[in-house]
Write a protein that holds these residues in place. Structure first.
Motif, PDB file in Angstrom:
ATOM      1  N   ALA A 188       0.824  -1.212   0.000  1.00  0.00           N
ATOM      2  CA  ALA A 188       0.000   0.000   0.000  1.00  0.00           C
ATOM      3  C   ALA A 188       0.857   1.261   0.000  1.00  0.00           C
ATOM      4  O   ALA A 188       0.469   2.292  -0.552  1.00  0.00           O
TER       5      ALA A 188
ATOM      6  N   GLU B  68      -6.381   3.445   1.854  1.00  0.00           N
ATOM      7  CA  GLU B  68      -6.536   4.149   3.124  1.00  0.00           C
ATOM      8  C   GLU B  68      -7.923   3.943   3.724  1.00  0.00           C
ATOM      9  O   GLU B  68      -8.084   3.897   4.943  1.00  0.00           O
TER      10      GLU B  68
ATOM     11  N   PRO C 167       1.265   3.255  -4.978  1.00  0.00           N
ATOM     12  CA  PRO C 167       0.886   4.568  -5.534  1.00  0.00           C
ATOM     13  C   PRO C 167       2.097   5.377  -5.979  1.00  0.00           C
ATOM     14  O   PRO C 167       2.067   6.022  -7.039  1.00  0.00           O
TER      15      PRO C 167
ATOM     16  N   THR D 113      -6.696   4.865  -6.137  1.00  0.00           N
ATOM     17  CA  THR D 113      -6.029   3.680  -5.605  1.00  0.00           C
ATOM     18  C   THR D 113      -5.551   3.942  -4.185  1.00  0.00           C
ATOM     19  O   THR D 113      -5.763   3.117  -3.280  1.00  0.00           O
ATOM     20  N   ARG D 114      -4.923   5.081  -3.997  1.00  0.00           N
ATOM     21  CA  ARG D 114      -4.438   5.451  -2.659  1.00  0.00           C
ATOM     22  C   ARG D 114      -5.603   5.551  -1.669  1.00  0.00           C
ATOM     23  O   ARG D 114      -5.533   5.046  -0.540  1.00  0.00           O
TER      24      ARG D 114
ATOM     25  N   THR E  91      -0.565   4.882   3.342  1.00  0.00           N
ATOM     26  CA  THR E  91       0.134   4.837   2.056  1.00  0.00           C
ATOM     27  C   THR E  91       1.404   5.682   2.049  1.00  0.00           C
ATOM     28  O   THR E  91       1.916   6.022   0.979  1.00  0.00           O
ATOM     29  N   HIS E  92       1.911   6.006   3.232  1.00  0.00           N
ATOM     30  CA  HIS E  92       3.157   6.768   3.312  1.00  0.00           C
ATOM     31  C   HIS E  92       4.058   6.175   4.388  1.00  0.00           C
ATOM     32  O   HIS E  92       3.592   5.689   5.429  1.00  0.00           O
TER      33      HIS E  92
ATOM     34  N   SER F  15       7.302   7.893  -1.603  1.00  0.00           N
ATOM     35  CA  SER F  15       6.474   7.207  -0.618  1.00  0.00           C
ATOM     36  C   SER F  15       6.523   7.856   0.754  1.00  0.00           C
ATOM     37  O   SER F  15       5.790   7.447   1.659  1.00  0.00           O
TER      38      SER F  15
ATOM     39  N   GLN G 288      -4.809   8.467  -7.395  1.00  0.00           N
ATOM     40  CA  GLN G 288      -5.397   8.956  -6.153  1.00  0.00           C
ATOM     41  C   GLN G 288      -6.516   8.039  -5.659  1.00  0.00           C
ATOM     42  O   GLN G 288      -6.634   7.780  -4.456  1.00  0.00           O
TER      43      GLN G 288
END
Length: 385
Positions: free
Chosen positions: A284, A333, A288, A328-329, A339-340, A384, A326
């Motif tokens: 995840a 979430e 992205p 997908t992200r 996602t970071h 990321s 976006q």
């Protein structure tokens, strides 16, 4: 479409109350090692149900296989099989238990250092014990493919392996076994399956229409059922659709005759090995950013993905790609997966160690075009943060 050789001998026994069929699936004279993870399989009655179905066969147990199965743990199972001359393995669990069982099956008769199996990515496997699986966590597709991943804790190496000897003889898929799973594991399973599909689909067009439509259908199914399966009230059909979708995502069918990427997985493996982040959660984080950094090489399929999977048809090409990434992200979430890297308190100081690991494992030319260099992997990781 590329030439391909598709082979998958695994028998799938799907549905409620199918564990009882172990009696017909396992040889009557088999001397069995039953492998599992933690104590949940015992607490929820699955192990008892399995042992009852096996009847009077000799059965020994080996528990404690980790969520990222370790060489150090699995080699103990290898010793148990050798010492007691067991001849059939039965995995009860999710992808980690099944991956671990595959390694044990290959290592029991292996001459030399069993870690060679991972160093050679499975190419050195010449035989394996027969094994079957009872799937309790849908996610990895390991129940119907010939690959696995094992970690060596001592060296922080997480390596994949694959061999024609590694297909399960059978896998029992009972969706009711997902009813006691924590929400976190179910969410991980949805994302794991989603990214498995993406790695085989979102590359470049080669007019593989069947594979594309099949992949898009699997992605849409996961988008539809992902939020539903996290509810305690999720019904049997929702759970059944998740279990079957996760299996189909990586049983070789949608990958037949098409280019494949897998860079998200390889980068993600290093995040798990160094920092202990759940496998699906590394995906995840990485996917992205990977799509963003490599958007030009993936342009045609990104636009197809935007239109067919997310129904994005408004705006120019750049806007549609932006929106697809976006979406997908946001999907990840919405399931509770950050996602970071910053969500795991990792910053720029972590990137050098990750790049060094990729270099050590000779993962310097990843992706469908083999052009994801260490520099590109670094840019992905930076994106990321």
């Amino acid at each position: 479409m590329f030439n391909f050789d598709f082979y998958n001998p695994t028998r799938i026994v799907f549905g409620n109350e199918t564990i009882s069929r172990l009696d017909e699936l396992v040889p009557a004279a088999a001397r069995i090692l039953l492998l599992y993870g933690g104590q949940s399989a015992r607490a929820n009655g699955t192990l008892r149900e399995v042992r009852d179905a096996l009847g009077s066969r000799e059965v020994q147990e080996f528990g404690g296989i980790e969520p990222n199965p370790s060489y150090e743990t699995l080699i103990k199972a290898v010793d148990q099989v050798r010492t007691h001359r067991l001849d059939f393995l039965l995995a009860v669990g999710g992808g980690s238990v099944i991956d671990g069982t595959k390694f044990v099956a290959a290592a029991v008769g292996y001459e030399g250092d069993a870690w060679d199996i991972l160093e050679t990515r499975g190419a050195s496997i010449r035989r394996a014990l027969p094994f079957g699986t009872v799937l309790t966590l849908p996610a990895t597709g390991s129940e119907m493919n010939n690959g696995g991943v094992v970690t060596r804790r001592a060296t922080q190496d997480k390596l994949p392996f694959r061999s024609a000897y590694m297909f399960p003889q059978f896998s029992i898929l009972d969706p009711t076994k997902t009813q006691t799973l924590p929400t976190r594991q179910l969410a991980n399973g949805v994302v794991d399956a989603f990214v498995h599909v993406i790695e085989q689909y979102l590359t470049y067009p080669i007019d593989a229409r069947v594979q594309d439509r099949f992949a898009e259908g699997l992605l849409q199914t996961l988008i539809e059922i992902g939020p539903l399966v996290l509810k305690e009230s999720a019904d049997y059909n929702t759970r059944a659709n998740l279990m079957w979708t996760a299996t189909l995502a990586l049983n070789g069918l949608i990958g037949a005759g098409v280019p494949q990427d897998w860079s998200t997985h390889m980068i993600g493996h290093e995040l798990t090995a160094l920092y202990g982040i759940d496998h699906a959660r590394t995906l995840a984080i990485v996917l992205p950013a990977n799509l963003e950094i490599r958007r030009e090489a993936k342009r045609a399929k990104l636009l197809q993905y935007a239109e067919r999977v997310w129904q994005i048809s408004q705006g120019d090409e750049e806007q549609r790609i932006d929106t697809a990434i976006q979406q997908t992200r946001m999907f990840f979430e919405s399931l509770g997966l950050p996602t970071h890297l910053s969500a795991y308190k990792l910053g720029t100081d972590a990137i050098d160690a990750l790049i060094n690991q990729l270099d050590t494992h000779h993962l310097t030319a990843l992706g469908e075009h083999k052009n994801v260099s260490l520099d590109v992997s670094r840019r992905v990781l930076e994106a990321s943060l």
